[in-house]
Design a protein around this motif. Structure first.
Motif, short mmCIF file in Angstrom:
data_model
loop_
_atom_site.label_atom_id
_atom_site.label_comp_id
_atom_site.label_asym_id
_atom_site.label_seq_id
_atom_site.Cartn_x
_atom_site.Cartn_y
_atom_site.Cartn_z
N HIS A 105 2.68 1.79 -3.89
CA HIS A 105 1.87 2.83 -4.35
C HIS A 105 1.05 4.13 -3.78
O HIS A 105 1.22 4.80 -5.04
CB HIS A 105 0.35 1.48 -3.89
CG HIS A 105 -0.41 2.12 -5.46
ND1 HIS A 105 -1.14 0.94 -6.80
CD2 HIS A 105 -1.22 2.32 -4.96
CE1 HIS A 105 -1.83 2.45 -7.12
NE2 HIS A 105 -2.55 2.75 -5.76
N SER A 106 1.46 4.40 -2.66
CA SER A 106 0.27 5.42 -2.54
C SER A 106 2.12 6.70 -2.82
O SER A 106 1.81 7.80 -3.50
CB SER A 106 0.20 5.75 -1.00
OG SER A 106 1.66 5.41 -0.31
N SER B 247 0.95 -1.37 0.02
CA SER B 247 0.10 0.42 -0.12
C SER B 247 1.07 1.14 0.17
O SER B 247 0.25 2.60 -0.78
CB SER B 247 -1.11 -0.01 1.09
OG SER B 247 -1.95 1.35 0.93
#
Length: 307
Positions: free
Chosen positions: A281-282, A278
């Protein structure tokens, strides 16, 4: 479990200095045990108490099930290599080992055969020079042969490779590796030798035992919930480090500047993987590798002593 060496409350006090602090050792029979600690941590003092060269302030010692009392001669054969072994320089290696065998009351025929076998084992059988002409590595190998002269069940060695050049160190390591039915306990601060040779580890710091277990158990215990992540370049590692710190993952730097060590809050590496995915990706960051971390002995040592 059968133990080669056990102590209860072993302590050594020097006036205002507590060199060994109430330690309980339990070293299994047949293992190769690495006794790790910084200089001055208490390794040599402990070994000298175990072999009867230093009187404990308090505590009990047993070797192969027999209690050892300071000042009382032991009938149990064990060997000892001090950190700086001394020899009669005018003797040959064969003469010195023969004298050592006489001091152990080994019968003549058995002693001669034992000396010949040991000289071959430590690769000194073709050396005719007097000990005064030996290199440091040759003297160390002779010292190991001396420690083996009485066919001991347990051998204690104090820093057997610390002052040797790479060739001498390799020779001594190979001799230690060749021992099969003998319990070997050697002190050192060279972590790689312990990781290479030993299946059991002791770690001492300021006179206290901080870790004591089989190597495999220590690695399993210290591996819980940690992972290594590696990036394509250092800038990506720096960027992810900021994200991970903000997300509560407490990243730790590694010797490789493109790597970080991550700790899962729950101890679950799968959950850690989801959190990392996560964050990557961010932040629009690409990674090269992610995987569960198996700690080295160096990792375990520094964690044990609180560094």
């Amino acid at each position: 479990m059968n133990y080669a060496v056990r102590t209860q409350g072993l302590t050594k006090q020097y006036k205002t200095t507590l060199a060994v602090n109430n330690i309980d050792l339990a070293i299994p029979k047949g293992c190769c045990c690495g006794f790790l600690g910084k200089n001055g941590a208490g390794k040599t003092t402990t070994l000298r108490m175990l072999v009867g060269l230093k009187r404990p302030t308090n505590g009990k010692i047993s070797i192969m099930g027999q209690e050892q009392v300071f000042g009382v001669q032991s009938s149990l054969p064990f060997g000892y290599l001090p950190d700086v072994p001394s020899f009669y320089g005018y003797m040959t290696g064969e003469e010195f080992l023969d004298l050592s065998g006489k001091l152990c009351n080994i019968p003549t025929a058995e002693r001669k055969a034992r000396v010949k076998s040991l000289l071959k084992q430590v690769d000194l059988s073709k050396t005719r020079a007097r000990i005064s002409g030996y290199s440091r590595g040759m003297k160390q190998r002779l010292g190991i042969a001396q420690a083996m002269i009485n066919n001991p069940q347990v051998i204690f060695m104090d820093e057997p490779v610390s002052a040797l050049d790479p060739i001498g160190r390799r020779d001594v390591v190979e001799i230690i590796r060749s021992f099969s039915d003998t319990t070997v306990i050697f002190s050192t601060h060279i972590l790689s030798d312990v990781e290479d040779l030993c299946d059991f580890v002791l770690i001492i710091e300021k006179g206290k035992i901080m870790a004591q277990d089989y190597m495999a158990n220590l690695k399993e215990k210290h591996a819980t919930g940690t992972a290594i992540i590696r990036f394509l370049n250092q800038d990506d590692a720096v960027a992810f480090r900021a994200l991970a710190a903000g997300g509560g993952l407490a990243p730790e730097d590694r010797p490789n500047p493109t790597e970080l060590l991550l700790h899962a809050k729950s101890g679950d590496v799968q959950e850690l993987s989801k959190a990392v995915t996560s964050m990557l990706h961010s932040g629009g960051i690409a990674m090269e590798y992610f995987g569960a971390h198996t700690p080295s002995l160096e990792d375990i040592f520094y964690e044990a002593i609180g560094k």
